[in-house]
Design a protein around this motif. Sequence first.
Motif, PDB file in Angstrom:
ATOM      1  N   PRO A   1      86.236 -27.289  32.639  1.00  0.00           N
ATOM      2  CA  PRO A   1      86.729 -26.311  32.554  1.00  0.00           C
ATOM      3  C   PRO A   1      88.173 -25.852  33.260  1.00  0.00           C
ATOM      4  O   PRO A   1      89.074 -25.436  32.865  1.00  0.00           O
ATOM      5  CB  PRO A   1      85.689 -25.195  32.569  1.00  0.00           C
TER       6      PRO A   1
ATOM      7  N   LEU B   1      96.090 -24.484  25.408  1.00  0.00           N
ATOM      8  CA  LEU B   1      94.850 -25.739  25.201  1.00  0.00           C
ATOM      9  C   LEU B   1      95.025 -26.885  25.661  1.00  0.00           C
ATOM     10  O   LEU B   1      96.408 -27.145  25.665  1.00  0.00           O
ATOM     11  CB  LEU B   1      94.275 -25.613  23.855  1.00  0.00           C
TER      12      LEU B   1
ATOM     13  N   SER C   1      84.106 -27.347  28.203  1.00  0.00           N
ATOM     14  CA  SER C   1      85.625 -27.688  28.200  1.00  0.00           C
ATOM     15  C   SER C   1      85.915 -27.586  26.709  1.00  0.00           C
ATOM     16  O   SER C   1      87.404 -27.708  26.253  1.00  0.00           O
ATOM     17  CB  SER C   1      85.998 -28.908  28.916  1.00  0.00           C
ATOM     18  N   GLY C   2      85.169 -27.680  25.607  1.00  0.00           N
ATOM     19  CA  GLY C   2      85.493 -27.716  24.313  1.00  0.00           C
ATOM     20  C   GLY C   2      86.005 -26.451  23.879  1.00  0.00           C
ATOM     21  O   GLY C   2      86.955 -26.566  22.859  1.00  0.00           O
ATOM     22  N   ASP C   3      85.949 -25.316  24.604  1.00  0.00           N
ATOM     23  CA  ASP C   3      86.708 -24.124  24.107  1.00  0.00           C
ATOM     24  C   ASP C   3      87.742 -23.897  24.752  1.00  0.00           C
ATOM     25  O   ASP C   3      88.931 -22.952  24.322  1.00  0.00           O
ATOM     26  CB  ASP C   3      85.772 -22.860  24.122  1.00  0.00           C
ATOM     27  N   HIS C   4      88.242 -24.712  25.440  1.00  0.00           N
ATOM     28  CA  HIS C   4      89.703 -24.717  26.049  1.00  0.00           C
ATOM     29  C   HIS C   4      90.385 -26.168  25.783  1.00  0.00           C
ATOM     30  O   HIS C   4      91.617 -26.244  26.471  1.00  0.00           O
ATOM     31  CB  HIS C   4      89.378 -24.959  27.761  1.00  0.00           C
ATOM     32  N   SER C   5      89.945 -26.914  24.862  1.00  0.00           N
ATOM     33  CA  SER C   5      90.704 -27.980  24.448  1.00  0.00           C
ATOM     34  C   SER C   5      90.863 -28.094  22.961  1.00  0.00           C
ATOM     35  O   SER C   5      90.067 -27.613  22.185  1.00  0.00           O
ATOM     36  CB  SER C   5      90.178 -29.195  25.048  1.00  0.00           C
ATOM     37  N   TYR C   6      91.823 -28.941  22.336  1.00  0.00           N
ATOM     38  CA  TYR C   6      92.062 -29.195  21.220  1.00  0.00           C
ATOM     39  C   TYR C   6      92.086 -30.976  21.022  1.00  0.00           C
ATOM     40  O   TYR C   6      92.717 -31.477  21.636  1.00  0.00           O
ATOM     41  CB  TYR C   6      93.568 -28.653  20.947  1.00  0.00           C
TER      42      TYR C   6
END
Length: 107
Positions: free
Chosen positions: A72, A27, A1-6
Amino acid sequence: SGDHSYLVNNLATYNSNSVMEAMASGLALVATDVGNHRELRDAQIKAYGDTGIVLVERDVNAFAAALRALTPKRAHEMGQINRAEIEERWSWTRWAPEYRRFLEMAL
Protein backbone atom coordinates in the motif's frame (compact mmCIF):
# COMPACT_ATOMS: atom_id res chain seq x y z
CA SER A 1 -2.81 -2.54 -2.94
CA GLY A 2 -5.76 -3.43 -5.16
CA ASP A 3 -7.69 -0.33 -4.17
CA HIS A 4 -4.65 1.87 -4.89
CA SER A 5 -3.83 0.50 -8.31
CA TYR A 6 -5.22 0.27 -11.81
CA LEU A 7 -4.65 -2.76 -14.04
CA VAL A 8 -4.38 -2.40 -17.80
CA ASN A 9 -4.48 -5.69 -19.70
CA ASN A 10 -4.55 -4.32 -23.25
CA LEU A 11 -3.33 -6.11 -26.34
CA ALA A 12 -2.83 -2.77 -28.07
CA THR A 13 -3.47 0.88 -27.30
CA TYR A 14 -1.78 4.21 -27.63
CA ASN A 15 -2.80 7.09 -25.41
CA SER A 16 -5.64 5.49 -23.45
CA ASN A 17 -8.03 7.90 -21.73
CA SER A 18 -8.67 5.37 -18.98
CA VAL A 19 -4.94 5.17 -18.22
CA MET A 20 -4.65 8.94 -18.04
CA GLU A 21 -7.75 9.12 -15.82
CA ALA A 22 -6.34 6.48 -13.46
CA MET A 23 -3.06 8.37 -13.29
CA ALA A 24 -4.89 11.65 -12.61
CA SER A 25 -6.77 9.89 -9.81
CA GLY A 26 -3.45 9.08 -8.14
CA LEU A 27 -3.47 5.34 -8.78
CA ALA A 28 -0.44 3.14 -9.32
CA LEU A 29 -0.51 1.58 -12.78
CA VAL A 30 0.23 -2.06 -13.58
CA ALA A 31 0.08 -2.35 -17.35
CA THR A 32 1.02 -4.43 -20.32
CA ASP A 33 3.96 -3.08 -22.32
CA VAL A 34 1.94 -1.72 -25.24
CA GLY A 35 1.21 1.69 -26.70
CA ASN A 36 2.80 4.58 -24.87
CA HIS A 37 3.01 2.88 -21.45
CA ARG A 38 6.81 2.47 -21.72
CA GLU A 39 7.16 6.06 -22.94
CA LEU A 40 5.18 7.33 -19.94
CA ARG A 41 7.23 5.20 -17.54
CA ASP A 42 10.57 6.27 -19.00
CA ALA A 43 9.55 9.96 -18.93
CA GLN A 44 8.68 9.62 -15.25
CA ILE A 45 12.02 7.99 -14.43
CA LYS A 46 13.77 10.85 -16.21
CA ALA A 47 11.69 13.56 -14.52
CA TYR A 48 11.30 12.10 -11.01
CA GLY A 49 13.92 9.37 -10.68
CA ASP A 50 11.07 6.93 -10.07
CA THR A 51 7.87 5.77 -11.74
CA GLY A 52 4.24 5.07 -11.01
CA ILE A 53 4.05 2.43 -13.73
CA VAL A 54 4.96 -1.27 -13.59
CA LEU A 55 5.13 -2.94 -17.00
CA VAL A 56 4.26 -6.64 -17.16
CA GLU A 57 3.63 -9.32 -19.74
CA ARG A 58 0.00 -9.95 -20.63
CA ASP A 59 -0.22 -12.91 -18.31
CA VAL A 60 -2.28 -13.49 -15.18
CA ASN A 61 0.77 -14.68 -13.22
CA ALA A 62 2.73 -11.54 -14.14
CA PHE A 63 -0.14 -9.32 -12.97
CA ALA A 64 -0.53 -11.34 -9.77
CA ALA A 65 3.20 -11.09 -8.99
CA ALA A 66 3.21 -7.34 -9.62
CA LEU A 67 0.22 -6.85 -7.31
CA ARG A 68 1.74 -9.03 -4.57
CA ALA A 69 4.92 -6.91 -4.69
CA LEU A 70 2.96 -3.67 -4.53
CA THR A 71 2.60 -2.65 -0.88
CA PRO A 72 0.00 0.00 0.00
CA LYS A 73 2.82 2.46 0.78
CA ARG A 74 4.52 1.85 -2.57
CA ALA A 75 1.20 2.03 -4.43
CA HIS A 76 0.57 5.41 -2.78
CA GLU A 77 4.04 6.67 -3.78
CA MET A 78 3.50 5.49 -7.35
CA GLY A 79 0.07 7.10 -7.44
CA GLN A 80 1.58 10.42 -6.37
CA ILE A 81 4.09 10.22 -9.23
CA ASN A 82 1.28 9.47 -11.70
CA ARG A 83 -0.78 12.39 -10.40
CA ALA A 84 2.21 14.73 -10.70
CA GLU A 85 2.83 13.50 -14.25
CA ILE A 86 -0.70 14.38 -15.30
CA GLU A 87 -0.67 17.76 -13.58
CA GLU A 88 2.70 18.77 -15.03
CA ARG A 89 2.52 17.35 -18.56
CA TRP A 90 -1.09 16.60 -19.48
CA SER A 91 -3.45 18.90 -17.60
CA TRP A 92 -5.74 21.49 -19.16
CA THR A 93 -3.70 24.18 -17.39
CA ARG A 94 -0.60 22.93 -19.19
CA TRP A 95 -2.20 22.61 -22.64
CA ALA A 96 -4.65 25.55 -22.74
CA PRO A 97 -1.99 28.06 -23.86
CA GLU A 98 -0.89 25.67 -26.63
CA TYR A 99 -4.45 25.30 -27.88
CA ARG A 100 -4.90 29.05 -27.74
CA ARG A 101 -1.78 29.65 -29.87
CA PHE A 102 -2.93 27.02 -32.34
CA LEU A 103 -6.38 28.61 -32.68
CA GLU A 104 -4.93 32.10 -33.00
CA MET A 105 -2.72 30.89 -35.87
CA ALA A 106 -5.80 29.51 -37.61
CA LEU A 107 -7.60 32.88 -37.55
